[in-house]
Design a protein around this motif. Structure first.
Motif, short mmCIF file in Angstrom:
data_model
loop_
_atom_site.label_atom_id
_atom_site.label_comp_id
_atom_site.label_asym_id
_atom_site.label_seq_id
_atom_site.Cartn_x
_atom_site.Cartn_y
_atom_site.Cartn_z
N LEU A 57 0.83 -1.21 0.00
CA LEU A 57 0.00 0.00 0.00
C LEU A 57 0.85 1.25 0.00
CD1 LEU A 57 -3.01 -0.69 2.39
CD2 LEU A 57 -3.15 0.29 0.10
N LEU A 58 1.87 1.27 0.85
CA LEU A 58 2.72 2.45 0.93
C LEU A 58 3.47 2.68 -0.37
CD1 LEU A 58 4.14 2.13 4.56
CD2 LEU A 58 2.34 3.65 3.74
N ALA A 59 3.78 1.62 -1.09
CA ALA A 59 4.44 1.76 -2.38
C ALA A 59 3.50 2.32 -3.43
CB ALA A 59 4.98 0.41 -2.84
N ARG A 60 2.20 2.06 -3.27
CA ARG A 60 1.21 2.50 -4.25
C ARG A 60 0.67 3.89 -3.96
NH1 ARG A 60 -2.39 0.47 -8.01
NH2 ARG A 60 -1.33 -1.54 -7.94
N LEU A 61 0.52 4.23 -2.68
CA LEU A 61 -0.11 5.49 -2.29
C LEU A 61 0.89 6.64 -2.22
CD1 LEU A 61 -2.51 4.19 0.52
CD2 LEU A 61 -2.94 4.41 -1.94
N THR A 62 0.36 7.85 -2.21
CA THR A 62 1.17 9.07 -2.18
C THR A 62 0.99 9.79 -0.85
OG1 THR A 62 0.95 9.34 -4.58
CG2 THR A 62 1.57 11.30 -3.31
N PRO A 63 2.06 10.23 -0.21
CA PRO A 63 1.92 10.97 1.05
C PRO A 63 1.10 12.25 0.86
CG PRO A 63 4.20 10.31 0.70
CD PRO A 63 3.49 10.04 -0.58
N ASP A 64 0.21 12.51 1.81
CA ASP A 64 -0.58 13.74 1.81
C ASP A 64 0.00 14.65 2.89
OD1 ASP A 64 -2.40 15.77 1.88
OD2 ASP A 64 -4.17 14.50 2.13
N THR A 65 0.86 15.57 2.46
CA THR A 65 1.56 16.43 3.43
C THR A 65 0.61 17.35 4.17
OG1 THR A 65 2.07 18.00 1.65
CG2 THR A 65 3.73 16.33 2.15
N SER A 66 -0.57 17.62 3.60
CA SER A 66 -1.53 18.50 4.27
C SER A 66 -2.11 17.85 5.52
CB SER A 66 -2.66 18.89 3.32
OG SER A 66 -3.50 17.78 3.03
N ARG A 67 -2.00 16.52 5.60
CA ARG A 67 -2.54 15.80 6.76
C ARG A 67 -1.44 15.41 7.75
NH1 ARG A 67 -7.67 13.48 6.23
NH2 ARG A 67 -8.89 14.69 4.75
N ALA A 68 -0.20 15.68 7.44
CA ALA A 68 0.89 15.31 8.35
C ALA A 68 0.83 16.17 9.61
CB ALA A 68 2.23 15.47 7.66
N HIS A 69 1.20 15.56 10.72
CA HIS A 69 1.19 16.28 12.00
C HIS A 69 2.33 15.73 12.85
CE1 HIS A 69 -0.14 17.88 15.87
NE2 HIS A 69 -0.03 16.65 16.34
N TRP A 70 3.06 16.65 13.49
CA TRP A 70 4.17 16.23 14.34
C TRP A 70 4.05 16.88 15.71
CZ3 TRP A 70 5.67 12.46 11.59
CH2 TRP A 70 5.73 12.56 10.19
N GLY A 71 4.22 16.08 16.73
CA GLY A 71 4.20 16.59 18.10
C GLY A 71 5.23 15.83 18.91
N ASP A 72 4.89 15.53 20.15
CA ASP A 72 5.76 14.69 20.96
C ASP A 72 4.90 13.87 21.91
OD1 ASP A 72 5.30 16.17 23.45
OD2 ASP A 72 6.58 17.72 22.59
#
Length: 321
Positions: free
Chosen positions: A34-49
């Protein structure tokens, strides 16, 4: 109804050494495909701790529902009322969960409220005991579920609160509620102390003790915030896969690995099949530090070829979570 074309997986990874070692030896062929087929959606990325008030999974779900995603200020209680067809009327709402704090020299740990065995009768009786104390500070309590009440009042406005999953079986002092109004914060701190003193010797707990039931000596406030009007969801409600959460919180990595393999052979295999049939799908992976989301978009021939030579992609993704 949840959208089976969007799978959201909380606790897909962890910074814990045990989780990292487990993932190193774990084969998840459908996830990798799946990860090889799909494209990252940077608008949904979130980083915290690990110490943020809102878990990455909460942020991802709030984003899908069109709710505010500011740390600790996702208005879950107000949204819950909107889902019931009740007006949030612009007021500040929150959830209040009766619970047990286990106090030791170095820790104040919140036990799992589900283990209190509170039924509706006991919960309503407890609510009647504590509600007047909250009312004196401008917070009105109403019954919702045995381990969750609704609270409304000015002290809950612009208050950062942590979800139960953030504090469950952990030291609550890291995630005590904090507001921009110092007086409101002090009010809640005082209520925490007053409820402990009130319930410590109360007949309610004496009766529970005689029945061999755990005592209730505290509460937790979460999901606070305002929702002037119901939001328009940006996408369908994702299907949330719950099987990894309890095992990750309990650091049972062997069982967590088995749950991952079942997840890969089941829902992830189905999602892969949908993607291969040309249907639009989305996969959102949440760790204890961040969120990464992937979806189907048209790709060039070069991108398709490059995806076939990305054996490190799965490892790169989980290392960021």
């Amino acid at each position: 109804m949840s959208d089976m074309h969007h799978l959201l997986i909380p606790y897909a990874a962890s910074a814990s050494e045990g989780a990292q070692q487990t993932l190193d030896g774990l084969a998840l062929p459908h996830l990798a495909a799946l990860l090889a087929r799909l494209t990252p959606d940077t608008s949904r990325a979130h980083w915290g701790d690990e110490n943020s008030y809102s878990s990455p999974a909460e942020v991802a779900l709030a984003h899908s529902l069109g709710l505010p995603t500011q740390d600790g200020r996702i208005p879950w209680a107000a949204w819950h009322r909107a889902q019931q067809g009740l007006s949030a009327d612009g007021s500040a709402w929150a959830f209040i969960t009766p619970c047990q704090w286990q106090v030791s020299t170095n820790h104040v740990t919140l036990g799992d409220p589900a283990q209190l065995a509170l039924d509706e009768v006991a919960s309503r009786a407890l609510l009647d005991i504590v509600a007047p104390w909250f009312a004196e500070d401008g917070i009105a309590l109403t019954y919702d579920q045995p381990t969750r009440w609704l609270a409304q009042g000015a002290p809950l406005q612009d208050l950062a609160t942590a979800s139960l999953e953030r504090v469950l079986c952990r030291d609550v002092r890291t995630w005590m509620p904090q507001g921009t109004d110092k007086q409101a914060t002090r009010t809640l701190q005082r209520l925490f102390s007053e409820m402990q003193m009130l319930l410590y010797t109360h007949a309610f707990n004496d009766e529970r003790g005689s029945q061999g039931l755990p005592t209730v000596n505290a509460f937790w406030v979460h999901g606070a915030g305002q929702l002037p009007s119901p939001p328009a969801a940006t996408t369908g409600v994702p299907h949330i896969e719950p099987s990894l959460q309890t095992l990750a919180l309990g650091e049972d990595w062997r069982a967590w690995a088995a749950a991952w393999q079942a997840l890969d052979a089941g829902p992830l295999a189905q999602l892969r099949q949908q993607a291969e049939q040309g249907r639009p799908v989305r996969l959102t992976l949440c760790g204890d530090r961040g969120v990464q989301s992937f979806h189907t978009v048209p790709r060039s021939l070069l991108q398709k070829v490059q995806s076939l030579f990305s054996p490190q992609r799965l490892k790169d993704v989980r290392n960021k979570l």
